[in-house]
Each structure stands twice: as structure tokens, then as C-alpha cells.
Enzyme design. Structure first.
Site, PDB file in Angstrom:
ATOM      1  CE  LYS A  83      -1.992   2.349   3.374  1.00 40.90           C
ATOM      2  NZ  LYS A  83      -1.861   3.720   2.801  1.00 40.90           N
ATOM      3  CB  SER A 140       4.190  10.302  11.208  1.00 39.10           C
ATOM      4  OG  SER A 140       3.027   9.591  11.574  1.00 39.10           O
ATOM      5  CB  THR A 141       7.205   9.154  15.465  1.00 41.44           C
ATOM      6  OG1 THR A 141       8.522   9.167  14.898  1.00 41.44           O
ATOM      7  CG2 THR A 141       7.264   8.578  16.866  1.00 41.44           C
ATOM      8  CD  GLU A 161      13.606   2.741   8.109  1.00 39.00           C
ATOM      9  OE1 GLU A 161      14.290   3.310   8.956  1.00 39.00           O
ATOM     10  OE2 GLU A 161      13.779   1.558   7.737  1.00 39.00           O
ATOM     11  CB  THR A 196      17.890  11.146   5.402  1.00 37.18           C
ATOM     12  OG1 THR A 196      17.420  11.344   4.058  1.00 37.18           O
ATOM     13  CG2 THR A 196      17.862   9.680   5.740  1.00 37.18           C
TER      14      THR A 196
HETATM   15  C1  UN1 Z   1      13.177   8.395   3.162  1.00 37.10           C
HETATM   16  O1  UN1 Z   1      13.230   9.619   3.219  1.00 37.10           O
HETATM   17  O2  UN1 Z   1      12.202   7.753   3.626  1.00 37.10           O
HETATM   18  O3  UN1 Z   1      19.073   8.386   2.360  1.00 37.10           O
HETATM   19  C2  UN1 Z   1      14.222   7.572   2.495  1.00 37.10           C
HETATM   20  C3  UN1 Z   1      18.255   8.982   1.656  1.00 37.10           C
HETATM   21  C4  UN1 Z   1      17.518   8.187   0.616  1.00 37.10           C
HETATM   22  C5  UN1 Z   1      16.340   7.490   1.208  1.00 37.10           C
HETATM   23  C6  UN1 Z   1      15.433   8.337   2.063  1.00 37.10           C
HETATM   24  N1  UN1 Z   1      18.425   7.225   0.042  1.00 37.10           N
HETATM   25  O4  UN1 Z   1      18.026  10.178   1.769  1.00 37.10           O
END
Ligand code: UN1
EC number: 1.2.1.3
Length: 403
Positions: A83, A140-141, A161, A196
Site C-alpha cells: 500500500k 510518522s512516529t 522506519e 534523512t
Molecule cells: C526516506 O526519506 O524515507 O538516504 C528515504 C536517503 C535516501 C532514502 C530516504 N536514500 O536520503
């Protein structure tokens, strides 16, 4: 989703990369052979498929993050049920059609890679469903906490994640010509909508003013506009709600004592365009501890390396972190037990833009999951510890005599 074309192409490349990786990996998904304490016995590990791997991915990486999960899941002998985000269904359908073509050409049933389009209601059903043996969730958390609990309640396995609040630390011996482009890429790339993304820039007091001046100068040159237009570095935010979060975060930062030194405005044009923003802040302002998924960079000053590490680790999230230094003592401290508490610990590169070869993910409220490289594949597999007796005796473990 609104990211600029080169970053979109990079995302597709990331999917290609993990497919290449998974094909090679499929030949080395090996278990251990372990000596037995019993004569005429041996132990070995066999990795078996888990079954169905549910993948709930987010709007910001509508292609690559599914790829990370799917490539590993498939070479492990699993099927996937995906999804995507409800706002990126076209990307989900396009990817699924490409995958379907590959499956058909190899006489594999299409159900190996199934897609559902829907919102939180479908996500909830996936989290509750015992048939979904592993559920990988990116988002989101707040939502991830609920997903994790729901999956745990039925003793399923989850890979979480979640949010990041990533910092770049710049020491006074850093190569500043690397720092400026690294910061701009990581803070403004994908319009601040990567998990990130660099949200905090921690500057040693000796180089603080110089770096601020250079970063502001670089920000002044950033072209904002259509993500498909060459030369544009900052596309729109994904939703109107994100524009509101941008405004709220800036207002909160100012109310808490922050000073906007660049940007801060919503652009009066069609689309969710905002100016990438730089705010002078201090580590105890509550707003800098929050992840706001927009291009706002909080700049803070520090005196010692230890203080910078403490600020880095003072937030609830633990995804990515970077230090810029040439000092090997600080570099190894940064990687060690008293250094960064994040899952991704970088040196002289930005917080974003990880390669697929390493395990991707983070600690604390980032959720603890790991995806893509290293041994992340093990999460999609069931470990069978097999003990084989090839003798004609039946000695018991621990030397037990049961006679
Ligand atoms: C994300 O933002 O969920 O390291 C993944 C990075 C990318 C992946 C980000 N290779 O910024």
C-alpha cells in the site's frame, strides 16, 4: 510527489540498485554451521520465507522504499502486499505494472507482488491481519507507534522506519567547501521532505558566522519552481497541510526566541511553494526537537565536540547524523559508544542520500527497523535452527541422563 526530476531519477536508480543487490544476495543468503556439544551431531541455520510481507510506504519516496522491501522479500521467497501513500497512487500503479511485466515474462503469478490503493483504513487492516507475517511501515512516529502496537498484539513482525530529526555537526577544522553544498542538498533536497533531511545545523563557535554567511549566500541562489524545470532545486511541498505546518513551525520558532535569517515565506503562486528557511535557534527551544517535514533549517552554536554530540542526541528521533571534521579522534568517538546515537552515522557527507549497500534505519522514535543492505534481509526470513544427529546414539544436551 513533487520532487525535482534529478532526485526522482535518483530514486528510480535506488530501486534498480537494490534489485541488482538482491539478485547477488539471493546466492549468499547463508546460515551458519555450528559445532554441536554432542558427539555425532551438528547444528545449522536455514533461512526460510516468512510468507507475505506487507509494505506501507510514504509519499516522499513512492518508488525506492517499496523497492528496498520488495527486492529483499522476493529473493527470500516471499510475496509482497503493497500500500503506497494515497496521494501517490500513480507511482504505485506504474511500478506494479513494470513488476507485473517481469513476473509474466518469468511465468510467475502476479499475486507475488500485489498492490492495494487506500488510506489509513487499509493500513489498519494490514496491521491487524495475521496473514501479513511482516509489516514494513514508513511514515510518522505517531502512526508508526500505533502500527507497531497493532502488529505486536498478534505477534507479527514489524519493520518501522519513522521520523528523523537529523543534525550536521561542523567542527572548527572542517573543510568548509564540503559543508555548504552538503548542507544545502540535505536541508533543501526533496523540499525538506526526506526522513534523512538535515533539520539542525550545529556549528562550532569559531566557524559559526562564516558558515552561516556562506549557507545564506547559497540559499539566495536556490531556484524554486516547477520540479520538472532544469535548474530548479526546490519544488513544492506535497500538501496544503504541509504549508500550514511550515507557517506554524516558523511562528513557534520565533515565539521561542528563534531568528529567521533567510526565507520564512509562503510564495504567492499556484502550488504549495515555500521558501527554504534558515533560523538561528538554541537547543532548548521545543520546536527544534520536533520533526517538521518542510525545508526549515535550525542553526545552533556550540563550543566543544562533546556538547555537539549531546545536542545531536538530545532529540527523541535517531535516524541520521553527520560530523564534518578532519580530526581522527573525534571521528572515531563519533562512531563509538559515546558518539551519535543514530542508526546512520556519517563523516564529511550530509545526513541524506544513503547508499543501498548499508542497513538503513534508526533508533529511538525512528522505530529501530533496518531496510535495504547489510543483513536487513534477515527480517524478511524465518530462522530455522536445525540440529542433525548423524550417529546411532542419542546423547542429550547438557549431558542429561534420562534413564
Ligand atoms: C526516506 O526519506 O524515507 O538516504 C528515504 C536517503 C535516501 C532514502 C530516504 N536514500 O536520503
Amino acid at each position: 510527489m513533487g520532487k525535482i526530476l534529478p532526485e526522482g531519477e535518483g530514486e528510480v536508480q535506488e530501486y534498480v540498485d537494490i534489485c541488482d543487490y538482491a539478485v547477488g544476495l539471493s546466492r549468499i543468503m547463508s546460515g551458519k554451521v555450528i559445532p554441536s556439544e554432542r558427539p555425532g551431531h551438528m547444528l545449522l541455520e536455514q533461512w526460510n520465507p516468512m510468507g507475505i510481507i506487507g509494505v506501507i510506504s510514504a509519499f516522499n519516496f513512492p518508488v525506492a522504499v517499496f523497492g528496498w522491501n520488495q527486492a529483499l522479500a522476493l529473493v527470500g521467497g516471499n510475496a509482497t502486499l503493497w500500500k503506497g501513500a494515497p496521494s501517490t497512487n500513480l507511482a504505485s500503479v506504474a511500478v506494479t505494472r513494470i513488476v507485473a511485466d517481469v513476473l509474466e515474462r518469468n511465468n510467475m503469478p502476479g499475486a507475488v507482488s500485489s498492490l492495494v490503493c487506500g488510506g489509513a483504513d487499509i493500513g489498519q487492516l494490514m496491521a491487524e491481519d495475521k496473514n501479513v507475517n511482516v509489516l514494513s511501515f514508513t511514515g510518522s512516529t505517531r502512526v508508526g507507534r500505533e502500527v507497531g502496537l497493532t502488529v505486536q498484539r498478534r505477534f507479527g513482525r514489524s519493520i518501522l522506519e519513522l521520523g528523523g530529526n537529523n543534525a550536521i555537526i561542523v567542527m572548527n577544522d572542517a573543510d568548509l567547501k564540503l559543508v555548504v553544498p552538503a548542507t544545502v542538498f540535505a536541508a533543501v533536497g526533496t523540499a525538506g521532505q526526506r526522513c534523512t533531511t538535515t533539520r539542525r545545523l550545529l556549528l562550532h563557535e569559531d566557524i559559526h558566522d562564516t558558515v552561516v554567511e556562506r549557507v545564506v549566500k547559497a540559499y539566495k541562489q536556490i531556484k524554486i519552481g516547477s520540479p520538472l524545470e532544469p535548474g530548479v532545486l526546490c519544488g513544492p511541498l506535497h500538501t496544503k497541510a504541509a504549508v500550514q505546518q511550515y507557517k506554524d513551525a516558523i511562528a513557534a520558532a520565533v515565539a521561542q526566541g528563534g531568528k529567521v535569517i533567510h526565507g520564512g515565506n509562503v510564495l504567492e503562486r499556484k502550488g504549495n511553494f515555500v521558501e527554504p528557511t534558515i533560523i538561528l535557534a538554541s537547543p532548548n527551544m521545543p520546536i527544534v526537537k520536533q520533526e517538521t517535514f518542510v525545508p526549515i533549517l535550525y542553526v545552533m552554536k556550540f563550543k566543544t565536540f562533546e556538547e555537539a554530540v549531546e545536542i545531536n542526541n538530545s532529540v527523541d528521533q535517531g535516524l541520521s547524523s553527520s560530523v564534518f571534521t578532519k580530526d581522527t579522534t573525534n571521528l572515531f568517538k563519533w562512531m563509538g559508544p559515546h558518539g551519535s546515537d543514530c542508526g546512520i552515522v556519517n563523516v564529511n557527507i550530509p545526513t541524506s542520500g544513503a547508499e543501498i549497500g548499508g542497513a538503513f534505519g534508526g533508533e529511538k522514535e525512528t522505530g529501530g527497523g533496518r531496510e535495504s543492505g547489510s543483513d536487513a534481509w534477515k527480517q524478511y526470513m524465518r530462522r530455522s535452527t536445525c540440529t542433525i544427529n548423524y550417529s546411532d546414539q542419542l546423547p542429550l544436551a547438557q549431558g542429561i541422563k534420562f534413564e
